[in-house]
Structures are given as C-alpha cells and as structure tokens.
Scaffold this active site. Sequence first.
Site, PDB file in Angstrom:
ATOM      1  N   ASN A   9      19.050  60.103 -17.295  1.00  0.00           N
ATOM      2  CA  ASN A   9      19.259  59.447 -18.374  1.00  0.00           C
ATOM      3  C   ASN A   9      20.287  60.085 -19.165  1.00  0.00           C
ATOM      4  O   ASN A   9      20.142  61.164 -19.773  1.00  0.00           O
ATOM      5  CB  ASN A   9      18.011  59.078 -19.005  1.00  0.00           C
ATOM      6  CG  ASN A   9      18.094  58.596 -20.501  1.00  0.00           C
ATOM      7  OD1 ASN A   9      19.124  58.043 -20.801  1.00  0.00           O
ATOM      8  ND2 ASN A   9      17.146  58.602 -21.549  1.00  0.00           N
ATOM      9  N   LYS A  11      21.728  59.322 -22.057  1.00  0.00           N
ATOM     10  CA  LYS A  11      21.676  58.973 -23.643  1.00  0.00           C
ATOM     11  C   LYS A  11      23.032  58.651 -24.105  1.00  0.00           C
ATOM     12  O   LYS A  11      23.778  58.162 -23.367  1.00  0.00           O
ATOM     13  CB  LYS A  11      20.920  60.196 -24.250  1.00  0.00           C
ATOM     14  CG  LYS A  11      19.583  60.676 -23.477  1.00  0.00           C
ATOM     15  CD  LYS A  11      18.486  61.361 -24.308  1.00  0.00           C
ATOM     16  CE  LYS A  11      17.675  61.742 -23.228  1.00  0.00           C
ATOM     17  NZ  LYS A  11      16.559  62.486 -24.117  1.00  0.00           N
ATOM     18  N   HIS A  95      11.970  53.493 -23.961  1.00  0.00           N
ATOM     19  CA  HIS A  95      12.274  55.102 -23.853  1.00  0.00           C
ATOM     20  C   HIS A  95      11.873  55.512 -25.207  1.00  0.00           C
ATOM     21  O   HIS A  95      11.885  54.948 -26.428  1.00  0.00           O
ATOM     22  CB  HIS A  95      13.544  55.456 -23.748  1.00  0.00           C
ATOM     23  CG  HIS A  95      13.852  56.870 -23.546  1.00  0.00           C
ATOM     24  ND1 HIS A  95      13.942  57.540 -24.743  1.00  0.00           N
ATOM     25  CD2 HIS A  95      13.951  57.698 -22.588  1.00  0.00           C
ATOM     26  CE1 HIS A  95      14.106  58.757 -24.383  1.00  0.00           C
ATOM     27  NE2 HIS A  95      14.046  58.810 -23.052  1.00  0.00           N
ATOM     28  N   GLU A  97      12.884  57.624 -27.439  1.00  0.00           N
ATOM     29  CA  GLU A  97      13.922  57.245 -28.388  1.00  0.00           C
ATOM     30  C   GLU A  97      14.086  55.890 -29.140  1.00  0.00           C
ATOM     31  O   GLU A  97      14.217  55.936 -30.018  1.00  0.00           O
ATOM     32  CB  GLU A  97      15.157  58.023 -28.057  1.00  0.00           C
ATOM     33  CG  GLU A  97      15.323  59.492 -28.123  1.00  0.00           C
ATOM     34  CD  GLU A  97      15.930  60.347 -26.929  1.00  0.00           C
ATOM     35  OE1 GLU A  97      16.846  59.573 -26.215  1.00  0.00           O
ATOM     36  OE2 GLU A  97      15.479  61.417 -26.357  1.00  0.00           O
ATOM     37  N   GLU A 167       6.616  60.018 -19.951  1.00  0.00           N
ATOM     38  CA  GLU A 167       7.412  61.064 -20.725  1.00  0.00           C
ATOM     39  C   GLU A 167       6.698  61.450 -22.126  1.00  0.00           C
ATOM     40  O   GLU A 167       7.017  60.636 -22.933  1.00  0.00           O
ATOM     41  CB  GLU A 167       8.651  60.365 -20.942  1.00  0.00           C
ATOM     42  CG  GLU A 167       9.642  59.979 -19.889  1.00  0.00           C
ATOM     43  CD  GLU A 167      11.079  59.851 -20.047  1.00  0.00           C
ATOM     44  OE1 GLU A 167      11.926  60.662 -19.499  1.00  0.00           O
ATOM     45  OE2 GLU A 167      11.611  59.114 -21.012  1.00  0.00           O
ATOM     46  N   GLY A 173      13.646  66.854 -24.520  1.00  0.00           N
ATOM     47  CA  GLY A 173      14.685  67.635 -25.219  1.00  0.00           C
ATOM     48  C   GLY A 173      14.234  68.916 -25.767  1.00  0.00           C
ATOM     49  O   GLY A 173      14.968  69.349 -26.566  1.00  0.00           O
ATOM     50  N   SER A 213      12.240  67.508 -20.158  1.00  0.00           N
ATOM     51  CA  SER A 213      12.756  68.761 -19.902  1.00  0.00           C
ATOM     52  C   SER A 213      12.555  69.138 -18.278  1.00  0.00           C
ATOM     53  O   SER A 213      12.207  70.432 -18.009  1.00  0.00           O
ATOM     54  CB  SER A 213      11.988  69.916 -20.614  1.00  0.00           C
ATOM     55  OG  SER A 213      12.218  69.609 -21.986  1.00  0.00           O
TER      56      SER A 213
HETATM   57  P1  PGA Z   1      14.976  65.613 -21.193  1.00  0.00           P
HETATM   58  O1  PGA Z   1      15.034  64.116 -21.522  1.00  0.00           O
HETATM   59  O2  PGA Z   1      15.066  65.777 -19.826  1.00  0.00           O
HETATM   60  O3  PGA Z   1      16.453  66.179 -21.876  1.00  0.00           O
HETATM   61  O4  PGA Z   1      14.078  66.051 -21.966  1.00  0.00           O
HETATM   62  C1  PGA Z   1      14.415  63.117 -20.683  1.00  0.00           C
HETATM   63  C2  PGA Z   1      14.551  61.802 -21.345  1.00  0.00           C
HETATM   64  O5  PGA Z   1      14.546  61.425 -22.657  1.00  0.00           O
HETATM   65  O6  PGA Z   1      14.420  60.576 -20.416  1.00  0.00           O
END
Ligand code: PGA
Length: 250
Positions: A9, A11, A95, A97, A167, A173, A213
């Site tokens: 992803n 983003k 997701h 976010e 997740e 992140g 992560s």
């Molecule tokens: P990250 O993000 O690997 O940077 O923690 C995962 C995601 O948001 O799908």
Amino acid sequence: MRQRVIAGNWKMHHGPSATRRFFQEFSPRLSDPEPLILIFPPAISLLAAVEARRGRPEVMLGVQSIHWEPKGAFTGEISAGMASSAGARYVLVGHSERRHVFGETDEQVARKVGAAVNEGLTPVICVGETLEERRAGRVEEVILRQLDAALGGLCDGGAARFLVAYEPVWAIGTGETATPEDAATAHATLRSRLVQSLEEARADDVAILYGGSVKPDNVADLLAVTDVDGVLVGGASLDPDSFARIAEAG
Ligand code: PGA
C-alpha cells in the site's frame, strides 16, 4: 491451500514517474513462482503502473479507496467502475487511515464493499483496533464489528471473492509490530467468524493478511503464524529492494 499474498500500500507516495522507476527495479527482481503480489499505488499513478508492470502480469494492481456511487457530484472521488477500467483488480476498503483520518464509518465501508464487488473488483477489507481499544480489552469486539459490517456489503450472500487484512492501528507506520501471538489470536478470531458467516469451503478460501510495520526482517516470523496468509505492507513497499525481499519471503 490458500495462495500467499504480498501486498504493498503506497499511500500518498510515488507519482507516475516514481512508479515507473519502481517497476524498472522491482520487476527484474521477481522470480517464479511467486506469491500473489498486489500493489496499491495512488490512483493518479495507476495507468503508469499498468504500463510499467508489462511483462509481469502476475503483479496485480489496485486502488486505495473508491466511492460507493458509480458516478456523480463527488469532487475528488473515483468510482469502482473507473478504477476497474483503468486496470485495477483490487481495492483497499476500510483502511485505518480512511477510518481514523477521514472519518469513514462501518456503514460506508459496507457500501464500498458492495460497489467493489458489483464492478468485479476484489475488496481487501481492512480491520484493526486502536491502542486505546486494545488497552481496554476490546480487540475482538472491534475487529468483529468491523468485519461483520463489511461482510454486510456483500449483497450476494458472500459468493464474491474478497480478502481481509488485520492491521492493528497502533502498529501502522510506528515501527511497532504485533507479536506473532497477538497476530495469531486476531487472525484466529477473524477466521472463525468467516467460517460462521460463510459456507465453510468459501471461508477457507479467504486470505487474511497481517499489516503494520512489516519489514524484510520480520516478515518470515509473521508469515509463519497459523492463519497469516500474507502481509499488507506500507512504508517498506515503497522501496523496490525491500519490497522484493518481502516478496521473496512469501
Ligand atoms: P506500515 O503500513 O507497513 O507502514 O506500517 C501498513 C498499512 O498501513 O497498510
């Protein structure tokens, strides 16, 4: 046997030029047979990705969000049909976010799942608890509520193909990864709900990915967990070398 899935992803990273550069380095690194590889670039980079991954048709592309309506006065949005005609085959839905930064609700997630399925896109239904919810002992309640709501959008009784991604919000992140035990518990909870909600054979086909992560050096431990069928990678999917190393672990 469920096929392993390694998803990236991006983003709001990698415009069209950066997308072309990514594939120039990433595609030659793939060897056969590979897990299913899914990449979710920003929608503006989707056509560049479709062109750039030529010769690697096994790399599937998706969009990070859609609107539930097929068209209309929704400035800034894209529909499932538009994403599909631009080459997307998958879509991330719910997701964290989208839920926590843009206020997307369970009801909207369900409508997006329905719109995706209607247009032949495979939704990747994302669920996960916040740190506050984890500390309050509400992991199971939260992820099952999110899953049930999203499954409600499959107006065909669950015949359409979809994936689930667990997740935990506190692991996205942040460099914090759920322990393999945390992932095992959440994935088992989601798996048994799928078995209750769908026919068993169908439930068995649904891949459940872990995200938060994931990096080249922790991916093997996560993929070793029962019911972790793949990973959804944010930051570490932006670099072709690190994403290729993650794909190799799959
Ligand atoms: P990250 O993000 O690997 O940077 O923690 C995962 C995601 O948001 O799908």
